[in-house]
Write a protein that holds these residues in place. Structure first.
Motif, PDB file in Angstrom:
ATOM      1  N   GLU A   1     -34.534  16.879  -2.619  1.00  0.00           N
ATOM      2  CA  GLU A   1     -34.922  15.470  -2.501  1.00  0.00           C
ATOM      3  C   GLU A   1     -34.998  15.112  -1.025  1.00  0.00           C
ATOM      4  OE1 GLU A   1     -32.595  13.727  -6.465  1.00  0.00           O
ATOM      5  OE2 GLU A   1     -31.785  13.297  -4.473  1.00  0.00           O
TER       6      GLU A   1
ATOM      7  N   ALA B   1     -42.039  13.406   5.271  1.00  0.00           N
ATOM      8  CA  ALA B   1     -41.032  13.704   4.249  1.00  0.00           C
ATOM      9  C   ALA B   1     -41.500  14.805   3.299  1.00  0.00           C
ATOM     10  CB  ALA B   1     -40.683  12.437   3.471  1.00  0.00           C
ATOM     11  N   GLU B   2     -42.742  14.727   2.857  1.00  0.00           N
ATOM     12  CA  GLU B   2     -43.243  15.716   1.902  1.00  0.00           C
ATOM     13  C   GLU B   2     -43.408  17.090   2.540  1.00  0.00           C
ATOM     14  OE1 GLU B   2     -44.485  17.186  -1.841  1.00  0.00           O
ATOM     15  OE2 GLU B   2     -43.239  15.518  -1.192  1.00  0.00           O
TER      16      GLU B   2
ATOM     17  N   LEU C   1     -44.411   9.177   4.779  1.00  0.00           N
ATOM     18  CA  LEU C   1     -44.496   9.916   3.515  1.00  0.00           C
ATOM     19  C   LEU C   1     -44.953  11.352   3.747  1.00  0.00           C
ATOM     20  CD1 LEU C   1     -46.110   7.115   1.319  1.00  0.00           C
ATOM     21  CD2 LEU C   1     -43.678   7.650   1.615  1.00  0.00           C
TER      22      LEU C   1
ATOM     23  N   ILE D   1     -42.325   4.788  -1.870  1.00  0.00           N
ATOM     24  CA  ILE D   1     -41.922   6.103  -2.387  1.00  0.00           C
ATOM     25  C   ILE D   1     -41.972   6.199  -3.905  1.00  0.00           C
ATOM     26  CG2 ILE D   1     -40.476   6.499  -0.361  1.00  0.00           C
ATOM     27  CD1 ILE D   1     -38.012   5.987  -2.153  1.00  0.00           C
TER      28      ILE D   1
ATOM     29  N   PHE E   1     -38.591  11.708  -3.826  1.00  0.00           N
ATOM     30  CA  PHE E   1     -38.190  10.722  -2.823  1.00  0.00           C
ATOM     31  C   PHE E   1     -37.251   9.696  -3.451  1.00  0.00           C
ATOM     32  CE2 PHE E   1     -42.398  11.078  -0.188  1.00  0.00           C
ATOM     33  CZ  PHE E   1     -42.058  12.353   0.177  1.00  0.00           C
TER      34      PHE E   1
ATOM     35  N   ARG F   1     -39.964  18.544   3.011  1.00  0.00           N
ATOM     36  CA  ARG F   1     -39.405  18.880   1.690  1.00  0.00           C
ATOM     37  C   ARG F   1     -39.950  20.204   1.183  1.00  0.00           C
ATOM     38  NH1 ARG F   1     -40.361  19.238  -3.399  1.00  0.00           N
ATOM     39  NH2 ARG F   1     -42.531  18.614  -3.253  1.00  0.00           N
TER      40      ARG F   1
END
Length: 188
Positions: free
Chosen positions: A33, A22-23, A19, A63, A69, A26
């Motif tokens: 997304e 991904a964040e 997580l 998510i 996400f 991003r």
């Protein structure tokens, strides 16, 4: 063009490291997304001990609190071994108006020469390597480097802790912990 990050993997189980990666990517690449794509059967692993449906459900729970996400089940639906080249080609067919950024850890950057059809794949997708303290992203391939805060969590460690009846609190989300417990995953 819509900018979409892709985070693929077995997610056996998904954890806070997934997580965070991904964040961070991003935000730093201003992606609209990040799609989490659990593999049905990864080419480099044999017996996972969990079903694709279990791993898909755990990703969905992990998510659920982030509106940026999304779960993408393209590899689960296709079944069989999951090669990134096949997934990217299909995603580009389905979404010709999207630019895809394939997120990988620094440990995977060094293995890119071994990826199936890598010469073709690097022309289809922008690889994004996440760099942590002490890791290097030295490669001959076109990989965009993003530095993220260090977080040393692995799915292997989580499975081991569950098997040994140790806590996994603060290593994954509460909903993933509950799913693991309710379904007696990783106990044997």
């Amino acid at each position: 063009m819509k900018k979409i990050g892709i985070l693929g993997g077995t997610f056996d189980p998904p954890h806070l490291g997934h997580l965070l990666i991904a964040e961070e990517v991003r935000e730093k690449l201003d992606l609209e997304e990040v799609w989490f794509i659990p593999s049905f059967t990864p080419p480099h692993k044999e017996d996972l001990g969990t079903t694709p449906n279990d791993r898909m459900n755990m990703v969905k729970y992990a998510i659920s609190n982030n509106p940026f996400f999304k779960l993408n089940t393209i590899e689960i639906e296709r079944s069989g071994k999951s090669y990134t080249i096949d997934t990217i080609k299909r995603l580009k067919e389905l979404h010709p108006d999207h630019d895809f950024y394939f997120i990988i850890g620094a440990d995977m950057v060094e293995f890119l020469p071994n990826w199936f059809k890598i010469e073709e794949l690097v022309n289809l997708v922008q690889f994004v390597g996440v760099k942590r303290a002490g890791s290097s992203l030295v490669t001959d391939w076109n990989v965009r480097s993003i530095k993220i805060p260090g977080i040393d969590i692995s799915s292997t460690e989580l499975r081991k802790r569950v098997k040994e009846k140790q806590q996994i609190t603060y290593l994954t989300t509460d909903s993933v912990q509950a799913y693991i417990k309710e379904n007696h995953l990783y106990e044997n």
